[in-house]
Motif scaffolding. Structure first.
Motif, PDB file in Angstrom:
ATOM      1  N   THR A   1      -3.651   2.264   8.069  1.00 33.71           N
ATOM      2  CA  THR A   1      -2.442   2.299   7.233  1.00 33.71           C
ATOM      3  C   THR A   1      -1.236   1.814   8.028  1.00 33.71           C
ATOM      4  O   THR A   1      -0.979   2.287   9.149  1.00 33.71           O
ATOM      5  CB  THR A   1      -2.166   3.728   6.740  1.00 33.71           C
ATOM      6  OG1 THR A   1      -3.320   4.212   6.048  1.00 33.71           O
ATOM      7  CG2 THR A   1      -0.962   3.756   5.806  1.00 33.71           C
ATOM      8  N   CYS A   2      -0.514   0.833   7.445  1.00 29.09           N
ATOM      9  CA  CYS A   2       0.771   0.446   8.027  1.00 29.09           C
ATOM     10  C   CYS A   2       1.879   0.994   7.117  1.00 29.09           C
ATOM     11  O   CYS A   2       1.767   0.943   5.891  1.00 29.09           O
ATOM     12  CB  CYS A   2       0.882  -1.065   8.205  1.00 29.09           C
ATOM     13  SG  CYS A   2       0.938  -2.021   6.687  1.00 29.09           S
ATOM     14  N   SER A   3       2.953   1.514   7.739  1.00 24.84           N
ATOM     15  CA  SER A   3       3.974   2.221   6.958  1.00 24.84           C
ATOM     16  C   SER A   3       5.362   1.996   7.557  1.00 24.84           C
ATOM     17  O   SER A   3       5.529   1.888   8.778  1.00 24.84           O
ATOM     18  CB  SER A   3       3.655   3.720   6.938  1.00 24.84           C
ATOM     19  OG  SER A   3       4.707   4.462   6.370  1.00 24.84           O
ATOM     20  N   THR A   4       6.354   1.933   6.660  1.00 23.59           N
ATOM     21  CA  THR A   4       7.763   1.865   7.090  1.00 23.59           C
ATOM     22  C   THR A   4       8.440   3.219   6.956  1.00 23.59           C
ATOM     23  O   THR A   4       9.618   3.361   7.286  1.00 23.59           O
ATOM     24  CB  THR A   4       8.523   0.850   6.226  1.00 23.59           C
ATOM     25  OG1 THR A   4       8.507   1.292   4.866  1.00 23.59           O
ATOM     26  CG2 THR A   4       7.924  -0.527   6.338  1.00 23.59           C
ATOM     27  N   GLY A   5       7.723   4.187   6.464  1.00 24.12           N
ATOM     28  CA  GLY A   5       8.308   5.486   6.155  1.00 24.12           C
ATOM     29  C   GLY A   5       8.641   5.596   4.690  1.00 24.12           C
ATOM     30  O   GLY A   5       8.664   6.687   4.123  1.00 24.12           O
ATOM     31  N   LYS A   6       8.921   4.440   4.060  1.00 22.35           N
ATOM     32  CA  LYS A   6       9.199   4.409   2.625  1.00 22.35           C
ATOM     33  C   LYS A   6       8.013   3.844   1.844  1.00 22.35           C
ATOM     34  O   LYS A   6       7.742   4.271   0.726  1.00 22.35           O
ATOM     35  CB  LYS A   6      10.439   3.556   2.351  1.00 22.35           C
ATOM     36  CG  LYS A   6      11.735   4.152   2.876  1.00 22.35           C
ATOM     37  CD  LYS A   6      12.915   3.271   2.484  1.00 22.35           C
ATOM     38  CE  LYS A   6      14.235   3.877   2.948  1.00 22.35           C
ATOM     39  NZ  LYS A   6      15.396   3.047   2.554  1.00 22.35           N
ATOM     40  N   GLU A   7       7.356   2.863   2.455  1.00 17.83           N
ATOM     41  CA  GLU A   7       6.209   2.229   1.813  1.00 17.83           C
ATOM     42  C   GLU A   7       5.052   2.147   2.807  1.00 17.83           C
ATOM     43  O   GLU A   7       5.264   2.170   4.025  1.00 17.83           O
ATOM     44  CB  GLU A   7       6.562   0.817   1.331  1.00 17.83           C
ATOM     45  CG  GLU A   7       7.605   0.761   0.240  1.00 17.83           C
ATOM     46  CD  GLU A   7       7.815  -0.661  -0.247  1.00 17.83           C
ATOM     47  OE1 GLU A   7       6.952  -1.132  -1.032  1.00 17.83           O
ATOM     48  OE2 GLU A   7       8.793  -1.294   0.175  1.00 17.83           O
ATOM     49  N   GLU A   8       3.863   2.042   2.266  1.00 22.60           N
ATOM     50  CA  GLU A   8       2.694   1.882   3.134  1.00 22.60           C
ATOM     51  C   GLU A   8       1.654   0.999   2.451  1.00 22.60           C
ATOM     52  O   GLU A   8       1.619   0.884   1.226  1.00 22.60           O
ATOM     53  CB  GLU A   8       2.081   3.230   3.503  1.00 22.60           C
ATOM     54  CG  GLU A   8       1.506   4.019   2.345  1.00 22.60           C
ATOM     55  CD  GLU A   8       0.917   5.348   2.795  1.00 22.60           C
ATOM     56  OE1 GLU A   8      -0.073   5.777   2.159  1.00 22.60           O
ATOM     57  OE2 GLU A   8       1.421   5.960   3.763  1.00 22.60           O
ATOM     58  N   ARG A   9       0.868   0.358   3.271  1.00 21.34           N
ATOM     59  CA  ARG A   9      -0.242  -0.467   2.807  1.00 21.34           C
ATOM     60  C   ARG A   9      -1.496  -0.063   3.578  1.00 21.34           C
ATOM     61  O   ARG A   9      -1.421   0.327   4.750  1.00 21.34           O
ATOM     62  CB  ARG A   9       0.041  -1.960   3.029  1.00 21.34           C
ATOM     63  CG  ARG A   9       1.288  -2.470   2.318  1.00 21.34           C
ATOM     64  CD  ARG A   9       1.078  -2.530   0.809  1.00 21.34           C
ATOM     65  NE  ARG A   9       2.274  -3.049   0.145  1.00 21.34           N
ATOM     66  CZ  ARG A   9       3.248  -2.297  -0.352  1.00 21.34           C
ATOM     67  NH1 ARG A   9       3.168  -0.965  -0.236  1.00 21.34           N
ATOM     68  NH2 ARG A   9       4.287  -2.847  -0.944  1.00 21.34           N
ATOM     69  N   VAL A  10      -2.644  -0.186   2.918  1.00 19.58           N
ATOM     70  CA  VAL A  10      -3.918   0.235   3.532  1.00 19.58           C
ATOM     71  C   VAL A  10      -4.823  -0.983   3.734  1.00 19.58           C
ATOM     72  O   VAL A  10      -4.979  -1.809   2.826  1.00 19.58           O
ATOM     73  CB  VAL A  10      -4.642   1.283   2.669  1.00 19.58           C
ATOM     74  CG1 VAL A  10      -6.002   1.642   3.281  1.00 19.58           C
ATOM     75  CG2 VAL A  10      -3.782   2.535   2.523  1.00 19.58           C
ATOM     76  N   PHE A  11      -5.375  -1.058   4.920  1.00 19.89           N
ATOM     77  CA  PHE A  11      -6.361  -2.095   5.248  1.00 19.89           C
ATOM     78  C   PHE A  11      -7.726  -1.416   5.419  1.00 19.89           C
ATOM     79  O   PHE A  11      -7.891  -0.516   6.249  1.00 19.89           O
ATOM     80  CB  PHE A  11      -5.969  -2.822   6.536  1.00 19.89           C
ATOM     81  CG  PHE A  11      -7.062  -3.711   7.078  1.00 19.89           C
ATOM     82  CD1 PHE A  11      -7.518  -4.804   6.352  1.00 19.89           C
ATOM     83  CD2 PHE A  11      -7.649  -3.442   8.313  1.00 19.89           C
ATOM     84  CE1 PHE A  11      -8.524  -5.619   6.845  1.00 19.89           C
ATOM     85  CE2 PHE A  11      -8.651  -4.256   8.811  1.00 19.89           C
ATOM     86  CZ  PHE A  11      -9.092  -5.344   8.079  1.00 19.89           C
ATOM     87  N   GLN A  12      -8.710  -1.845   4.598  1.00 18.81           N
ATOM     88  CA  GLN A  12     -10.067  -1.297   4.671  1.00 18.81           C
ATOM     89  C   GLN A  12     -10.939  -2.221   5.515  1.00 18.81           C
ATOM     90  O   GLN A  12     -11.109  -3.395   5.172  1.00 18.81           O
ATOM     91  CB  GLN A  12     -10.663  -1.154   3.267  1.00 18.81           C
ATOM     92  CG  GLN A  12      -9.921  -0.153   2.389  1.00 18.81           C
ATOM     93  CD  GLN A  12     -10.504  -0.090   0.989  1.00 18.81           C
ATOM     94  OE1 GLN A  12     -10.983  -1.088   0.455  1.00 18.81           O
ATOM     95  NE2 GLN A  12     -10.461   1.093   0.390  1.00 18.81           N
ATOM     96  N   PHE A  13     -11.490  -1.665   6.584  1.00 19.74           N
ATOM     97  CA  PHE A  13     -12.257  -2.476   7.536  1.00 19.74           C
ATOM     98  C   PHE A  13     -13.682  -1.929   7.622  1.00 19.74           C
ATOM     99  O   PHE A  13     -13.897  -0.731   7.841  1.00 19.74           O
ATOM    100  CB  PHE A  13     -11.587  -2.417   8.909  1.00 19.74           C
ATOM    101  CG  PHE A  13     -12.049  -3.485   9.867  1.00 19.74           C
ATOM    102  CD1 PHE A  13     -12.453  -4.733   9.417  1.00 19.74           C
ATOM    103  CD2 PHE A  13     -12.060  -3.252  11.235  1.00 19.74           C
ATOM    104  CE1 PHE A  13     -12.857  -5.725  10.296  1.00 19.74           C
ATOM    105  CE2 PHE A  13     -12.458  -4.233  12.128  1.00 19.74           C
ATOM    106  CZ  PHE A  13     -12.857  -5.473  11.654  1.00 19.74           C
ATOM    107  N   LEU A  14     -14.665  -2.821   7.431  1.00 12.78           N
ATOM    108  CA  LEU A  14     -16.076  -2.447   7.551  1.00 12.78           C
ATOM    109  C   LEU A  14     -16.729  -3.345   8.590  1.00 12.78           C
ATOM    110  O   LEU A  14     -16.708  -4.569   8.464  1.00 12.78           O
ATOM    111  CB  LEU A  14     -16.802  -2.606   6.211  1.00 12.78           C
ATOM    112  CG  LEU A  14     -18.323  -2.381   6.240  1.00 12.78           C
ATOM    113  CD1 LEU A  14     -18.655  -0.952   6.657  1.00 12.78           C
ATOM    114  CD2 LEU A  14     -18.953  -2.701   4.885  1.00 12.78           C
ATOM    115  N   VAL A  15     -17.299  -2.721   9.617  1.00 17.08           N
ATOM    116  CA  VAL A  15     -18.035  -3.459  10.645  1.00 17.08           C
ATOM    117  C   VAL A  15     -19.491  -2.999  10.601  1.00 17.08           C
ATOM    118  O   VAL A  15     -19.786  -1.828  10.868  1.00 17.08           O
ATOM    119  CB  VAL A  15     -17.445  -3.227  12.047  1.00 17.08           C
ATOM    120  CG1 VAL A  15     -18.243  -4.028  13.080  1.00 17.08           C
ATOM    121  CG2 VAL A  15     -15.977  -3.623  12.079  1.00 17.08           C
ATOM    122  N   ASP A  16     -20.367  -3.897  10.220  1.00 13.76           N
ATOM    123  CA  ASP A  16     -21.796  -3.587  10.161  1.00 13.76           C
ATOM    124  C   ASP A  16     -22.465  -3.941  11.480  1.00 13.76           C
ATOM    125  O   ASP A  16     -22.098  -4.923  12.144  1.00 13.76           O
ATOM    126  CB  ASP A  16     -22.480  -4.389   9.044  1.00 13.76           C
ATOM    127  CG  ASP A  16     -22.348  -3.701   7.696  1.00 13.76           C
ATOM    128  OD1 ASP A  16     -22.261  -2.462   7.673  1.00 13.76           O
ATOM    129  OD2 ASP A  16     -22.330  -4.415   6.671  1.00 13.76           O
TER     130      ASP A  16
END
Length: 416
Positions: free
Chosen positions: A91-106
């Motif tokens: 999760t990256c966040s500014t304190g007001k907004e956030e975005r989620v990056f889903q990472f899968l390593v097989d």
């Protein structure tokens, strides 16, 4: 080192409302020597960005992944090699907004703890082991038909459960490893060997089998005991009247065949004999009754009917007379050889309606010596005296020159 820089330019960034960007929302990779980077950027508020890992912990320059501030934004970098443990939501966040990056390593797709040869015991429940790292499994027969859960099979996470194993389950199965994220598919043939008690190949449900054999004094009788077993059976032969006495000569043609050869010197040989085949999983018995019969008389006529370049066709008639102990003519045995050869070849024929019998596979324009004997249940007659015949160079030639038992030897030579 391969470096995947995702979103180095704004055109590559995924635009969200409010000017808060993340270079991509998800990614799937396989463990390899690759460095992977994801950017997060606030183009409107210019607020500082923080990254958190799967556990909610704040990431920094010395963590994995490491945080880097660049002119393109704040990134997290997964240095090579990529690891399965890198999988998760970041999760990256500014304190007001956030975005989620889903990472899968097989993990790379590969088979583990999967022998290509496995052994089960008849009557047991057996798990045919097949484990795959980095994917899932499916099963099929060697010929391609899919195996699904039913009364016989159950597909497990680490193999294929086979219920009530039988000899017919001894075959090749295909374990298929599938990695959906990459589309990789691997096949592993697995050969199942079933351990079982000795059985007759044509009568597997019988533990005991009986057979009547005929012989004659001064002749030879072969009592043949056939089984299939895993591991191979040991064979023991016994005579009914004297079970401890050594009898005849035992010939082992293979792990599955034992032949008791008896040279019949007198009437005491006409008795009951037992073949006992045994391994650690069970016992099979075959009982033979050796009865006295009459040796057949030789053929009454051996007549050459047709000559070809690679075959000779004969008309053979059985004995004209019979005795009280005659067992009926079952067929004929024909011996043949090239004139210059020392070793005979033989071919057995069953009775035919037209009495025609063909020796095939001969050489063109070659002289052969031929003999014939009658066959009944007790064995072979003496052979009709030898005659010589020459195959043709080309087209077939018909002949009606008979060779009658008791007549002088006839030497027939044909040249075209």
């Amino acid at each position: 080192m391969a470096v995947c820089l995702v979103g180095l330019v704004l055109l590559a960034l995924a635009l969200d409302a409010g000017g808060f960007y993340i270079s991509q929302k998800s990614a799937t990779k396989v463990v390899n020597n690759e460095t992977f980077i994801v950017f997060c950027r606030d183009d409107v508020g210019g607020l500082p960005i923080k990254w958190r890992n799967q556990k909610g912990e704040i990431l920094g320059p010395k963590t994995r992944p490491a945080v880097h501030n660049t002119s393109y934004g704040t990134s997290i970098m997964f240095t090579n090699p990529l690891r399965v443990e890198d999988s998760g939501n970041y999760t990256c966040s500014t304190g007001k907004e956030e975005r989620v990056f889903q990472f899968l390593v097989d993990a790379p797709l590969k088979f583990t703890d999967t022998s290509t040869n496995q052994t089960a015991v008849e009557g047991s429940e057996f798990n045919l082991k097949c484990e795959v790292k980095g994917g899932s499994t499916s099963w099929s027969m060697d010929e391609g038909s899919a195996i699904t859960d039913n009364a016989k099979y159950a597909v497990l996470g680490d193999g294929l459960l086979i219920r009530n194993v039988t000899r017919s389950d001894s075959k090749t199965y295909i374990c298929k490893g599938v990695q959906p994220s990459t589309g990789t598919v691997l096949d592993r043939p697995i050969h199942l060997h079933v351990l079982h008690k000795p059985v007759h190949p044509n009568h597997p449900q019988r533990h005991v089998r009986q057979e009547v054999i005929y012989g004659y004094i001064n002749g030879t009788a072969n009592l043949t005991c056939v089984t299939i077993a895993n591991p191979p059976a040991t064979f023991v032969w016994k005579k009914h009247r004297d079970p401890k006495k050594k009898i005849g000569k035992t010939i082992s043609e293979s792990d599955e065949i034992s032949i008791l050869q008896l040279h019949i010197r007198d009437k005491s040989f006409f008795d009951n004999y037992t073949c006992i085949a045994r391994n650690k999983y069970g016992v099979y018995e075959e009982h033979f009754t050796l009865k006295e019969g009459a040796r057949p008389l030789p053929p009454s006529q051996l007549q050459l009917e047709e000559i070809k370049s690679k075959s000779l066709i004969f008309k053979i008639h059985g004995p004209a007379n019979s005795s009280e102990m005659d067992l009926g003519t079952k067929g004929f045995n024909v011996k043949y050889k090239k004139i210059d050869d020392n070793e005979w070849k033989q071919k057995d024929f069953n009775i035919t309606q037209d009495n025609l019998y063909s020796l095939e596979g001969l050489e063109p324009n070659t002289e052969y010596e031929v003999q014939a004997a009658t066959r009944n249940a007790a064995g072979l007659s003496v052979y009709v005296s030898s005659s010589t015949y020459t195959t043709s160079r080309g087209a077939a030639v018909h002949s009606t020159l008979p060779h009658v038992l008791g007549a002088a030897i006839i030497s027939l030579k044909f040249f075209w």
